[in-house]
Design a protein around this motif. Structure first.
Motif, PDB file in Angstrom:
ATOM      1  N   ALA A  99      69.046  78.350  36.221  1.00  0.00           N
ATOM      2  CA  ALA A  99      70.434  78.804  36.288  1.00  0.00           C
ATOM      3  C   ALA A  99      71.264  78.180  35.176  1.00  0.00           C
ATOM      4  CB  ALA A  99      71.027  78.461  37.656  1.00  0.00           C
ATOM      5  N   GLU A 100      71.944  79.038  34.403  1.00  0.00           N
ATOM      6  CA  GLU A 100      72.846  78.540  33.359  1.00  0.00           C
ATOM      7  C   GLU A 100      74.085  77.936  34.009  1.00  0.00           C
ATOM      8  OE1 GLU A 100      73.649  81.006  29.938  1.00  0.00           O
ATOM      9  OE2 GLU A 100      71.973  82.281  30.494  1.00  0.00           O
ATOM     10  N   PRO A 101      74.816  77.056  33.399  1.00  0.00           N
ATOM     11  CA  PRO A 101      74.670  76.528  32.051  1.00  0.00           C
ATOM     12  C   PRO A 101      73.774  75.293  31.984  1.00  0.00           C
ATOM     13  CG  PRO A 101      76.699  75.692  32.966  1.00  0.00           C
ATOM     14  CD  PRO A 101      76.055  76.571  34.018  1.00  0.00           C
ATOM     15  N   ASN A 102      73.402  74.720  33.137  1.00  0.00           N
ATOM     16  CA  ASN A 102      72.538  73.543  33.117  1.00  0.00           C
ATOM     17  C   ASN A 102      71.205  73.864  33.779  1.00  0.00           C
ATOM     18  OD1 ASN A 102      74.277  71.633  31.835  1.00  0.00           O
ATOM     19  ND2 ASN A 102      75.495  71.618  33.695  1.00  0.00           N
ATOM     20  N   TYR A 103      70.206  74.040  32.955  1.00  0.00           N
ATOM     21  CA  TYR A 103      68.865  74.317  33.437  1.00  0.00           C
ATOM     22  C   TYR A 103      68.296  73.030  34.014  1.00  0.00           C
ATOM     23  CZ  TYR A 103      69.605  78.294  30.354  1.00  0.00           C
ATOM     24  OH  TYR A 103      70.114  79.399  29.739  1.00  0.00           O
ATOM     25  N   LYS A 104      67.538  73.121  35.112  1.00  0.00           N
ATOM     26  CA  LYS A 104      67.009  71.933  35.772  1.00  0.00           C
ATOM     27  C   LYS A 104      65.501  71.834  35.562  1.00  0.00           C
ATOM     28  CE  LYS A 104      70.662  71.838  39.229  1.00  0.00           C
ATOM     29  NZ  LYS A 104      71.574  71.274  38.317  1.00  0.00           N
ATOM     30  N   PHE A 105      65.047  70.607  35.256  1.00  0.00           N
ATOM     31  CA  PHE A 105      63.650  70.359  34.950  1.00  0.00           C
ATOM     32  C   PHE A 105      63.179  69.081  35.613  1.00  0.00           C
ATOM     33  CE2 PHE A 105      65.460  72.728  31.439  1.00  0.00           C
ATOM     34  CZ  PHE A 105      64.554  73.768  31.293  1.00  0.00           C
ATOM     35  N   SER A 106      61.849  68.918  35.642  1.00  0.00           N
ATOM     36  CA  SER A 106      61.258  67.664  36.098  1.00  0.00           C
ATOM     37  C   SER A 106      60.050  67.354  35.222  1.00  0.00           C
ATOM     38  CB  SER A 106      60.855  67.740  37.571  1.00  0.00           C
ATOM     39  OG  SER A 106      59.828  68.681  37.744  1.00  0.00           O
ATOM     40  N   SER A 107      59.676  66.071  35.228  1.00  0.00           N
ATOM     41  CA  SER A 107      58.527  65.630  34.451  1.00  0.00           C
ATOM     42  C   SER A 107      57.852  64.485  35.185  1.00  0.00           C
ATOM     43  CB  SER A 107      58.961  65.187  33.053  1.00  0.00           C
ATOM     44  OG  SER A 107      57.849  64.788  32.293  1.00  0.00           O
ATOM     45  N   ASP A 108      56.550  64.637  35.463  1.00  0.00           N
ATOM     46  CA  ASP A 108      55.752  63.570  36.071  1.00  0.00           C
ATOM     47  C   ASP A 108      55.228  62.694  34.949  1.00  0.00           C
ATOM     48  OD1 ASP A 108      56.120  64.648  38.618  1.00  0.00           O
ATOM     49  OD2 ASP A 108      54.365  65.948  38.412  1.00  0.00           O
ATOM     50  N   LEU A 109      55.610  61.432  34.954  1.00  0.00           N
ATOM     51  CA  LEU A 109      55.350  60.545  33.822  1.00  0.00           C
ATOM     52  C   LEU A 109      54.080  59.709  33.990  1.00  0.00           C
ATOM     53  CD1 LEU A 109      58.998  59.311  33.276  1.00  0.00           C
ATOM     54  CD2 LEU A 109      57.757  61.035  31.958  1.00  0.00           C
ATOM     55  N   ILE A 110      53.330  59.619  32.918  1.00  0.00           N
ATOM     56  CA  ILE A 110      52.176  58.729  32.812  1.00  0.00           C
ATOM     57  C   ILE A 110      52.534  57.709  31.743  1.00  0.00           C
ATOM     58  CG2 ILE A 110      49.735  58.540  32.197  1.00  0.00           C
ATOM     59  CD1 ILE A 110      49.418  61.449  33.132  1.00  0.00           C
ATOM     60  N   PHE A 111      52.254  56.451  32.005  1.00  0.00           N
ATOM     61  CA  PHE A 111      52.579  55.376  31.078  1.00  0.00           C
ATOM     62  C   PHE A 111      51.386  55.132  30.165  1.00  0.00           C
ATOM     63  CE2 PHE A 111      55.362  55.126  34.610  1.00  0.00           C
ATOM     64  CZ  PHE A 111      56.556  54.636  34.123  1.00  0.00           C
ATOM     65  N   TYR A 112      51.650  54.990  28.845  1.00  0.00           N
ATOM     66  CA  TYR A 112      50.587  54.837  27.849  1.00  0.00           C
ATOM     67  C   TYR A 112      50.853  53.643  26.939  1.00  0.00           C
ATOM     68  CZ  TYR A 112      49.171  59.671  28.782  1.00  0.00           C
ATOM     69  OH  TYR A 112      48.747  60.826  29.367  1.00  0.00           O
ATOM     70  N   TYR A 113      49.760  53.089  26.439  1.00  0.00           N
ATOM     71  CA  TYR A 113      49.803  52.064  25.398  1.00  0.00           C
ATOM     72  C   TYR A 113      48.911  52.551  24.266  1.00  0.00           C
ATOM     73  CZ  TYR A 113      48.853  47.827  22.794  1.00  0.00           C
ATOM     74  OH  TYR A 113      48.723  46.919  21.784  1.00  0.00           O
ATOM     75  N   THR A 114      49.424  52.529  23.027  1.00  0.00           N
ATOM     76  CA  THR A 114      48.637  52.938  21.869  1.00  0.00           C
ATOM     77  C   THR A 114      48.148  51.686  21.146  1.00  0.00           C
ATOM     78  OG1 THR A 114      49.986  54.928  21.631  1.00  0.00           O
ATOM     79  CG2 THR A 114      48.619  54.312  19.751  1.00  0.00           C
ATOM     80  N   ASN A 115      46.833  51.547  21.065  1.00  0.00           N
ATOM     81  CA  ASN A 115      46.222  50.413  20.371  1.00  0.00           C
ATOM     82  C   ASN A 115      46.505  50.499  18.876  1.00  0.00           C
ATOM     83  OD1 ASN A 115      44.952  49.284  22.683  1.00  0.00           O
ATOM     84  ND2 ASN A 115      43.360  50.861  22.549  1.00  0.00           N
ATOM     85  N   PRO A 116      46.408  49.365  18.155  1.00  0.00           N
ATOM     86  CA  PRO A 116      46.617  49.388  16.701  1.00  0.00           C
ATOM     87  C   PRO A 116      45.682  50.348  15.957  1.00  0.00           C
ATOM     88  CG  PRO A 116      46.658  47.140  17.504  1.00  0.00           C
ATOM     89  CD  PRO A 116      46.248  48.006  18.660  1.00  0.00           C
TER      90      PRO A 116
END
Length: 171
Positions: A99-116
């Motif tokens: 629905a405009e004007p503010n579209y609603k979203f969600s995101s399931d987060l996974i935590f990451y670490y990037t090695n050198p």
């Protein structure tokens, strides 16, 4: 004539690597909630002034990949395709309401670490994340959207209060 064809093929190949900047307006994101979601992943619910699932289709008539919410947990403010954030939370963005004007979203987060060396591993050891969160007032996040032939599009920054993340993760 053979040399002429070679020059034309080379030109086509070189232009195939060219990317354009999308004319999508800057999207403002607003956090609605943050908490434990399905599959023991943490879910960020937010609204956007741009339909993130159709941005390239609406503004560029181009097909896009699934948008991704990226949060920098180590105070790294550089969100770009050329730079990898070392410690981050990341998840696919899905629509909750269109629905405009503010579209609603969600995101399931996974935590990451990037090695050198560039290898990435899950960092869902929340005790290791707690000191990073505790040392900040808020966590910067942006949604990245990509489409073939275009530079990656990034929204304006969404700030998630670190206090809320700590409270939800360590309930």
């Amino acid at each position: 004539m053979n040399r002429f064809r070679t020059v034309i093929y080379l030109g086509v190949l070189l232009c195939g690597g060219c990317v354009k900047t999308a004319s999508i307006p800057p999207a403002d994101l607003t956090l609605s909630s943050f908490g434990l979601g399905p599959d023991n992943l943490f879910t960020a619910h937010f609204s956007s002034t741009v339909d993130l699932e159709r941005a390239f289709n609406d503004y560029e008539n181009a097909r896009q990949l699934t948008p991704t919410l990226i949060c920098s947990l180590n105070r790294d403010p550089e969100f770009s395709s050329e730079h990898s954030i070392t410690i981050k939370a990341e998840g696919r963005v899905t629509a909750s309401s269109q629905a405009e004007p503010n579209y609603k979203f969600s995101s399931d987060l996974i935590f990451y670490y990037t090695n050198p060396n560039g290898a990435q591993r899950d960092l869902n050891d929340y005790d290791a994340i707690k000191p990073l969160l505790a040392s900040q007032a808020s966590i910067p996040c942006k949604v990245r959207i990509t489409a073939y032939g275009y530079e990656a599009y990034y929204t304006n920054t969404l700030f998630i209060p670190a206090r809320i993340m700590i409270e939800q993760i360590f309930r």
